[in-house]
Design a protein around this motif. Structure first.
Motif, PDB file in Angstrom:
ATOM      1  N   VAL A  38      33.001  43.350  44.748  1.00  0.00           N
ATOM      2  CA  VAL A  38      34.138  43.459  43.840  1.00  0.00           C
ATOM      3  C   VAL A  38      34.763  44.835  44.007  1.00  0.00           C
ATOM      4  O   VAL A  38      34.096  45.799  44.380  1.00  0.00           O
ATOM      5  N   GLY A  61      28.122  39.222  47.141  1.00  0.00           N
ATOM      6  CA  GLY A  61      29.545  39.469  47.288  1.00  0.00           C
ATOM      7  C   GLY A  61      29.931  40.881  46.886  1.00  0.00           C
ATOM      8  O   GLY A  61      29.076  41.710  46.581  1.00  0.00           O
ATOM      9  N   THR A  96      39.820  36.809  42.384  1.00  0.00           N
ATOM     10  CA  THR A  96      39.617  36.511  40.965  1.00  0.00           C
ATOM     11  C   THR A  96      39.409  37.803  40.184  1.00  0.00           C
ATOM     12  O   THR A  96      38.573  38.623  40.553  1.00  0.00           O
ATOM     13  N   ILE A 118      26.369  41.288  39.757  1.00  0.00           N
ATOM     14  CA  ILE A 118      26.758  40.715  41.045  1.00  0.00           C
ATOM     15  C   ILE A 118      25.486  40.408  41.841  1.00  0.00           C
ATOM     16  O   ILE A 118      24.689  41.311  42.105  1.00  0.00           O
ATOM     17  N   THR A 164      38.026  43.134  40.394  1.00  0.00           N
ATOM     18  CA  THR A 164      38.536  41.970  41.109  1.00  0.00           C
ATOM     19  C   THR A 164      37.582  41.604  42.241  1.00  0.00           C
ATOM     20  O   THR A 164      37.124  42.491  42.975  1.00  0.00           O
ATOM     21  N   ALA A 165      37.308  40.327  42.393  1.00  0.00           N
ATOM     22  CA  ALA A 165      36.462  39.879  43.510  1.00  0.00           C
ATOM     23  C   ALA A 165      37.157  40.217  44.827  1.00  0.00           C
ATOM     24  O   ALA A 165      38.298  39.829  45.044  1.00  0.00           O
ATOM     25  N   ASP A 166      36.475  40.956  45.678  1.00  0.00           N
ATOM     26  CA  ASP A 166      37.000  41.339  46.984  1.00  0.00           C
ATOM     27  C   ASP A 166      36.619  40.301  48.046  1.00  0.00           C
ATOM     28  O   ASP A 166      37.249  40.210  49.088  1.00  0.00           O
ATOM     29  N   VAL A 198      32.259  35.700  45.283  1.00  0.00           N
ATOM     30  CA  VAL A 198      31.178  36.391  44.566  1.00  0.00           C
ATOM     31  C   VAL A 198      30.368  35.383  43.763  1.00  0.00           C
ATOM     32  O   VAL A 198      30.929  34.498  43.115  1.00  0.00           O
ATOM     33  N   GLU A 217      30.373  31.312  40.150  1.00  0.00           N
ATOM     34  CA  GLU A 217      30.855  31.578  41.504  1.00  0.00           C
ATOM     35  C   GLU A 217      32.360  31.744  41.379  1.00  0.00           C
ATOM     36  O   GLU A 217      33.012  30.918  40.739  1.00  0.00           O
ATOM     37  N   LEU A 262      37.851  39.653  37.242  1.00  0.00           N
ATOM     38  CA  LEU A 262      36.753  39.471  36.302  1.00  0.00           C
ATOM     39  C   LEU A 262      37.055  40.133  34.962  1.00  0.00           C
ATOM     40  O   LEU A 262      36.690  39.616  33.909  1.00  0.00           O
ATOM     41  N   SER A 319      37.527  35.062  46.153  1.00  0.00           N
ATOM     42  CA  SER A 319      38.167  36.352  46.399  1.00  0.00           C
ATOM     43  C   SER A 319      39.504  36.392  45.658  1.00  0.00           C
ATOM     44  O   SER A 319      40.227  35.398  45.632  1.00  0.00           O
TER      45      SER A 319
END
Length: 144
Positions: A63, A61, A43, A58, A97-99, A102, A38, A45, A41
């Motif tokens: 990205v 969430g 982060t 995914i 990038t986590a939007d 996630v 987990e 990857l 937002s």
């Protein structure tokens, strides 16, 4: 930490074109060696230009995928990124990038290669799927 059932992972892997043609047994073996995560937002990857080591699926969430600082895609539930890193040690072609927050699972190159060593028939199926995906997504007309 276990976030997903094995069946959830198998169904997600089955949807990835890279694993098209793999049997349920093969997909289950992949699911067993993946790690649940987990992330919040913001982060990152994976970062463009860095050597990739893992493939991300995914589950929940969104990205953002950027190349040279420009957004090229948004990926969400059921999507995946980083499949080339499972096969070759080359720089990432984009930053992911986590939007949103996630939930995802990760398969590393090391675990993937170990699985291929134990199941050589899987490698051929994966390479065929990768060739199809490359031809479908490339702007190079010679790959059509």
């Amino acid at each position: 930490m276990k976030l997903f059932s094995q069946d959830t992972k198998v169904q997600a892997l089955k949807a990835a074109p890279l694993f098209k043609g793999l049997s349920r047994k093969d997909l289950t073996a992949l699911a067993r060696v993946s790690e649940d995560l987990e992330v919040e937002s913001g982060t990152v990857l994976c970062r463009e230009g860095e050597i990739g080591q893992e493939f991300f699926v995914i589950v929940d969430g969104k990205v953002k995928v950027t190349r040279k600082g420009r957004r090229v895609a948004i990926r969400g539930d059921g999507d995946f990124v980083g499949e080339i890193a499972l096969l070759e040690e080359i720089p990432r072609t984009a930053t992911v990038t986590a939007d949103t927050p996630v939930r995802l699972f990760v398969l590393t190159r090391k675990d993937f290669r170990h699985l291929l060593d134990e199941n050589p028939g899987v490698e051929r199926k994966v390479l065929l799927a990768l060739a199809r995906r490359l031809a479908e997504t490339s702007s190079d007309p010679t790959l059509a």
